[in-house]
Structure formats: C-alpha cells, structure tokens
Write a protein that holds these residues in place. Structure first.
Motif, short mmCIF file in Angstrom:
data_model
loop_
_atom_site.label_atom_id
_atom_site.label_comp_id
_atom_site.label_asym_id
_atom_site.label_seq_id
_atom_site.Cartn_x
_atom_site.Cartn_y
_atom_site.Cartn_z
N ASN A 24 56.66 85.23 80.98
CA ASN A 24 56.86 86.36 81.27
C ASN A 24 58.17 86.82 81.35
O ASN A 24 58.47 86.72 82.17
CB ASN A 24 56.24 86.17 82.98
N GLY A 25 58.75 86.06 80.39
CA GLY A 25 60.16 86.29 80.41
C GLY A 25 61.19 85.51 81.35
O GLY A 25 62.63 85.53 80.94
N VAL A 26 60.56 84.35 81.64
CA VAL A 26 61.31 83.52 82.60
C VAL A 26 61.45 81.34 81.37
O VAL A 26 60.46 81.49 81.12
CB VAL A 26 60.66 83.38 83.66
N SER A 27 63.16 81.61 81.50
CA SER A 27 62.43 80.66 80.87
C SER A 27 62.50 79.18 81.51
O SER A 27 62.47 78.91 82.59
CB SER A 27 64.63 80.67 80.72
N PRO A 28 61.95 78.09 80.73
CA PRO A 28 61.58 76.63 81.48
C PRO A 28 63.43 76.46 82.08
O PRO A 28 64.20 76.95 81.48
CB PRO A 28 60.63 76.35 80.49
N GLU A 29 62.80 75.04 82.84
CA GLU A 29 63.37 74.86 83.55
C GLU A 29 64.41 73.77 82.49
O GLU A 29 65.80 73.68 82.65
CB GLU A 29 63.66 74.04 84.98
N LYS A 30 63.85 73.55 80.96
CA LYS A 30 64.07 72.65 80.78
C LYS A 30 63.51 72.60 79.17
O LYS A 30 62.48 72.56 79.43
CB LYS A 30 64.20 70.77 81.13
N TRP A 31 64.24 72.67 78.34
CA TRP A 31 64.20 72.72 76.81
C TRP A 31 64.67 71.30 76.76
O TRP A 31 66.12 70.92 76.65
CB TRP A 31 64.92 73.25 76.09
N GLU A 32 63.48 70.37 75.97
CA GLU A 32 63.98 68.96 76.26
C GLU A 32 64.17 68.50 74.25
O GLU A 32 64.16 67.06 74.08
CB GLU A 32 63.36 67.69 77.26
N GLY A 33 63.46 69.02 74.03
CA GLY A 33 63.43 68.35 72.61
C GLY A 33 63.52 68.85 71.22
O GLY A 33 63.70 70.48 71.47
N LEU A 34 64.22 68.17 70.33
CA LEU A 34 64.85 69.76 69.02
C LEU A 34 64.84 68.79 68.09
O LEU A 34 65.09 67.45 67.63
CB LEU A 34 66.60 69.94 69.73
N ALA A 35 64.20 69.52 67.20
CA ALA A 35 63.87 68.83 66.08
C ALA A 35 64.36 69.85 64.51
O ALA A 35 63.61 71.05 64.75
CB ALA A 35 62.87 68.03 65.55
N ILE A 36 64.33 69.01 63.32
CA ILE A 36 64.39 70.33 62.19
C ILE A 36 63.73 69.59 61.05
O ILE A 36 63.66 68.08 60.54
CB ILE A 36 66.16 69.92 61.16
N GLY A 37 62.82 70.07 60.43
CA GLY A 37 62.11 70.29 59.10
C GLY A 37 63.10 69.93 57.75
O GLY A 37 63.83 70.16 57.65
N PRO A 38 62.13 69.25 57.06
CA PRO A 38 63.12 69.45 55.23
C PRO A 38 63.44 71.08 54.76
O PRO A 38 62.30 71.87 55.70
CB PRO A 38 61.83 68.74 54.75
N ARG A 39 63.36 71.41 54.03
CA ARG A 39 64.25 72.27 53.59
C ARG A 39 62.85 73.24 52.47
O ARG A 39 62.36 72.54 52.14
CB ARG A 39 64.54 71.92 52.44
N LEU A 40 62.13 74.20 53.31
CA LEU A 40 61.32 75.00 52.39
C LEU A 40 61.62 75.52 50.56
O LEU A 40 62.75 75.53 50.54
CB LEU A 40 60.71 75.55 53.30
N ALA A 41 60.43 75.58 50.30
CA ALA A 41 60.53 75.92 49.02
C ALA A 41 61.62 77.21 48.91
O ALA A 41 61.98 77.80 47.64
CB ALA A 41 59.34 76.75 48.35
N ASP A 42 61.64 78.46 49.80
CA ASP A 42 62.69 79.35 49.63
C ASP A 42 64.51 79.18 50.33
O ASP A 42 64.77 79.52 50.55
CB ASP A 42 61.98 80.09 50.73
#
Length: 267
Positions: free
Chosen positions: A189-207
């Motif tokens: 509903n447009g409200v931010s969670p109190e905490k974002w706690e994980g961050l990950a980056i995947g491999p380079r894709l075909a494009d």
C-alpha cells in the motif's frame, strides 16, 4: 565447505570487541559496562567476497561505542585475508546520519574495490516501528584511496583520515515513491517496510544486464514476517538502477543480509 565442515575462523580485530576500555573486560551479553567496541546487536551485518576470493569484507552495522555509538556516523569495513582469517585493513564508511536507528544491512562486491552498500533507518512497516519517514538507499562506494584506519579512533579530536568514496546520489532509493508505487508491491500500500535486509546480484545475462534482488523485512502488522522480494534488472551497474519488476510473498522468515555474495564477474 560443500560437506558442511568448518574450514577456518576469522579473527575479529581486538578494537572491535565489546568491552570495558579501562579493564579490557569483554562482554557480548549487553552494552552494560562496555565503553568500546561494537554495540549490542550491531556487529557485522554486511559480508562480501572479493573477485579473486583472496579477501572477505565484513561491515559493522553502525558506529562503535567509542566512536560515537548511537550518535556516530562512521561504520567500519574490515578486510580479511581468507587464507589466514586475519584482518589486513579497515576502512571508514560515512552514513547519511545517525538518528532513527540508522545502520547498514548489506554489502556486495562489484570488483576488488567497488561495492554496493544498503543503508537504512528503522522507519516503516513493522512491529512497534514508527511509520515515517522511511529512508532505505543503496549506495555505490569505492575503497581505492581510502585510509586504512585500523589503528585510528575515528572520532578522536584531530583524527585525520580519508573515508571510502561514496557516490552522493544513491544507486537505488528503495523508499522512493517510484519504487513503492510499482504495481507488484501493491500489498504494501505504498508504505516502505521497516527494513530491507538482503542484497544480491545475479550473473550477467545474455543481453548484458544483471538481475538484482533485495529481500526483507522481519516484521509486519500481523506479527508474521512479510518476506518482500524486490527484483530489478539493470543495464549498467555503474548507473542508477532501472526498476523492471517486483514481487512480494509471505513467510515466517526474512531473507537476511547475511547472504554471502561474490561479485557478479565470478558467477
């Protein structure tokens, strides 16, 4: 390792241990009697592996007791040799501020000197949390040229050092209306969670693009954890992220920032 056997331990630098500076007594149970070192429940929160696997980088959630504590703005990034488990350098990261439970939740290596840092306050949707104003941003940083502060007290009078370079504009603002307004986050509903706690980056894709995934938080209004997952695709990791798609789901556990994430070039 793959079989679940312990390979080695990493030695926390003595200056980071929670303790009474006058007696040297270490106390991990609480901050009672402690005057130096990391704060209770504010230890290493971000962990990343360099591209060649030789170094691991661990980042404190917020400032140490003897470097401002709840009013401190400098977090330490500790560089470890993965062969010996010993710290070989430390760097200072300056947060945007120190109020509202400010801290970092994740650290991801882009190469051997550039990283993404997820920095946030404790405002937003969560049990007993204050709803506004939410502040959840991912910054790109560079360790090149930063001072090794291993032997320095960061808030001592006259302390002189160069912190890590932090891009002034966030790489991604997770609490921005454009992010929260995405259709697939309608459940919030447009409200931010109190905490974002994980961050990950995947491999380079075909494009040539990369998929970036965020996760969290740990609480929701119904007392059950709302496992909100934010997936986006970016064309260039050096540019501000371009939001593509988001998804949410419910579950009892949050996906924490303790995910160990190597740089995308290794994937």
């Amino acid at each position: 390792e793959d079989a679940g056997q312990r390979v080695r331990g990493f030695q926390t630098p003595p200056a980071l241990l929670p303790r009474d500076a006058a007696t040297g007594r270490v106390n991990f149970a609480s901050d009672a009697g402690n005057t130096a070192g990391k704060r209770t429940n504010r230890g290493f929160e971000g962990l990343a592996i360099g591209p060649d696997g030789r170094h691991a980088y661990a980042m404190l959630q917020s400032a140490m007791l003897d470097e401002g504590g709840g009013d401190g703005v400098y977090d330490r990034i500790v560089k470890f040799d993965t062969t010996t488990g010993r710290a070989v350098a430390q760097y200072a990261y300056r947060m945007e501020g120190a109020s509202q439970g400010r801290g970092i939740s994740a650290l991801v290596a882009l190469n051997d000197h550039e990283f993404l840092v997820l920095e946030r306050n404790n405002r937003g949707l969560g049990v007993d949390a204050t709803l506004t104003p939410p502040n959840k941003k991912v910054f790109r940083i560079d360790l090149a040229g930063a001072t090794d502060v291993s032997a320095l007290d960061l808030d001592a009078p006259g302390a002189s050092f160069t912190p890590v370079v932090k891009q002034p504009a966030p790489w991604l603002d997770l609490a921005a209306p454009a992010t929260l307004g995405h259709p697939s986050l309608a459940a919030l509903n447009g409200v931010s969670p109190e905490k974002w706690e994980g961050l990950a980056i995947g491999p380079r894709l075909a494009d040539g693009s990369h998929l970036v995934v965020f996760s969290g938080p740990r609480a929701a209004t119904d007392q059950a954890a709302l496992a909100a997952r934010c997936a986006l695709r970016v064309r260039d990791l050096s540019s501000p992220a371009t939001l593509v798609t988001l998804a949410t789901g419910r579950g009892r556990r949050s996906m924490r920032a303790s995910m160990i994430t190597g740089p995308p070039d290794r994937w």
